[in-house]
Enzyme design. Structure first.
Site: not given
Length: 462
Positions: A208-209, A213, A230, A264
């Protein structure tokens, strides 16, 4: 009052799905069931675990017509592309194929006097927080190796793809994976963070963002819970002076615009050698003008709405700011049926851009790309590295040695030559800088969901 999570369809703006969140006691009971089920699951033979996981994925494939339609409603991807089953099947097959080798003991000595080895042991309970942009593929990246390695798995899917977690659980349970071994849950942020802080899980995989994270790291602080993150990306393409121009345009523009740019590892900035720059831009504009924005259920549609109108607004704002600062937009939005302020967003190419502009520095995650001319490899390397992110880079040349030499100097997780926006299950999927840490898939993907355990067995007493 029970809190609920809603999925607002980008297709028509209605509430497409709504689910209640687990209360904290319910969430704790869920985690306890996962922990209790793990030893029995790990005790099953590896071949049996592999067979059950493969059976679950086979059941998922049987649901394909329904899942493709649901994906279009949930996040807007055109049904003509058929979902994510090719990648799901390839990744499952590869991770199944290498499991025995990846999980085999590393034998240091096997003699009459000593037995010394390192084994891979499952970490325990793996918590997967999955994103909406490739909701099946990104989930499978961790679910499959985690289950095969002997862990139990708890899946929390993004609100935009609420039904995906349910479908995955339905398929795996139908394939024979016990319900407590693989659980899909709906949780709010506070409960999620409380569970992580309380050591309910042994490993947390979040996609995610960057902000998300950071929240995971704060929640896990002091718990020693393993994290795989990630996060954002701003992946560059570099077209060298000897590149196959048509191939570069076709692949890089597809990498920038596919899935409405919500990838991504999508291409968000392109650097072209000055000798090819004008021709590349001309061909790129023609390529984008060939797209058709519209209803994702219509066969002619090649680009659907973004997953949420607020995501589209981020891209609109970046484009507007860039134009104010001197960028030139090459695509007339009137060519595409945008909805004013909604999720349907016309694709855009920007030139006369620079790295002071948000659109060249911040993650866009939408159908926009900036293109700049560079004079040589040195300038291209400096530009590619001038980013807080590092997931992939795409280098276009006929010279593999040159590509490797440039790639060695780019701060990134994966170097592609003459392709982009792709994930090879035999290679580790990883990133650097604000893109996160850890890795999935390949042999190394098994290392994320296992821990080393050493055995030093002395067979004599003297």
């Amino acid at each position: 009052m029970t809190k609920t999570i809603q999925c607002i369809s980008p297709v028509d703006g209605r509430v497409y799905a709504e689910r209640p969140c687990l209360s904290m006691p319910e969430a704790e009971a869920m985690a306890a069931r996962a922990r209790a089920a793990q030893p029995g699951w790990a005790a099953r033979p590896l071949a049996e675990r592999i067979a059950l996981v493969q059976a679950g994925v086979a059941k998922l494939n049987e649901m394909k017509p329904v899942l493709v339609e649901e994906l279009a409603w949930q996040m807007g991807r055109p049904t003509r592309y058929g979902g994510e089953f090719g990648g799901v099947n390839d990744r499952t097959a590869y991770m199944s194929e290498i499991a025995a080798q990846a999980l085999a003991p590393m034998v240091v000595e096997a003699s009459d006097s000593f037995e010394r080895r390192i084994e891979r042991e499952p970490v325990g309970v793996v918590f997967v927080l999955a994103p909406w942009n490739y909701p099946y593929l990104t989930s499978i990246n961790t679910i499959v190796p985690a289950l095969i390695a002997g862990n139990t798995v708890v899946l929390k899917h993004a609100s935009q793809t609420l039904l995906v977690g349910e479908r995955l659980a339905e398929a795996f349970h139908a394939g024979g994976v016990p319900e407590d071994v693989f659980q899909n849950v709906v949780l709010d942020h506070a409960t999620t963070e409380a569970l992580i802080g309380a050591r309910a899980f042994n490993f947390v995989n979040f996609t995610g963002s960057v902000g998300g994270g950071a929240a995971m790291e704060r929640a896990a602080a002091g718990s020693f819970t393993g994290l795989g993150l990630e996060l954002g990306g701003k992946d560059p393409g570099y077209v060298m002076d000897d590149a196959d121009l048509d191939a570069a345009v076709d692949s890089l523009m597809d990498g920038a615009m596919y899935n409405a740019g919500q990838c991504c590892c999508g291409i968000e900035r392109i650097y072209v050698h000055e000798s090819l720059y004008d021709a590349f831009v001309e061909k790129a504009v023609a390529w984008v003008k060939g797209l058709r924005l519209g209803n994702p259920f219509e066969e002619a549609t090649t680009i659907g709405p973004m997953a949420n109108k607020r995501f589209a607004q981020v891209v609109r704002d970046q484009i507007a700011d860039a134009i104010t600062d001197g960028a030139t937009a090459l695509i007339d939005p009137a060519l595409f049926p945008e909805d004013d302020g909604g999720a349907y967003l016309a694709p855009q190419i920007l030139v006369n851009v620079n790295h002071e502009m948000r659109v060249m520095r911040e993650e866009s995650f939408g159908p926009v790309v900036g293109i700049m001319a560079v004079k040589d490899d040195e300038e291209a390397i400096a530009a590619m590295n001038d980013s807080p992110y590092g997931l992939t880079c795409s280098i276009w040349t006929r010279d593999a040695a040159r590509a490797a030499a440039v790639g060695a100097r780019v701060e990134t997780g994966t170097v592609f030559m003459n392709r982009c926006d792709y994930l090879d299950p035999a290679l580790c999927w990883t990133g650097c800088k604000d893109t996160g840490r850890g890795g999935s898939l390949s042999v190394l993907g098994y290392y994320s969901v296992t821990r080393p355990k050493s055995y030093h067995l002395k067979k004599v007493t003297k």
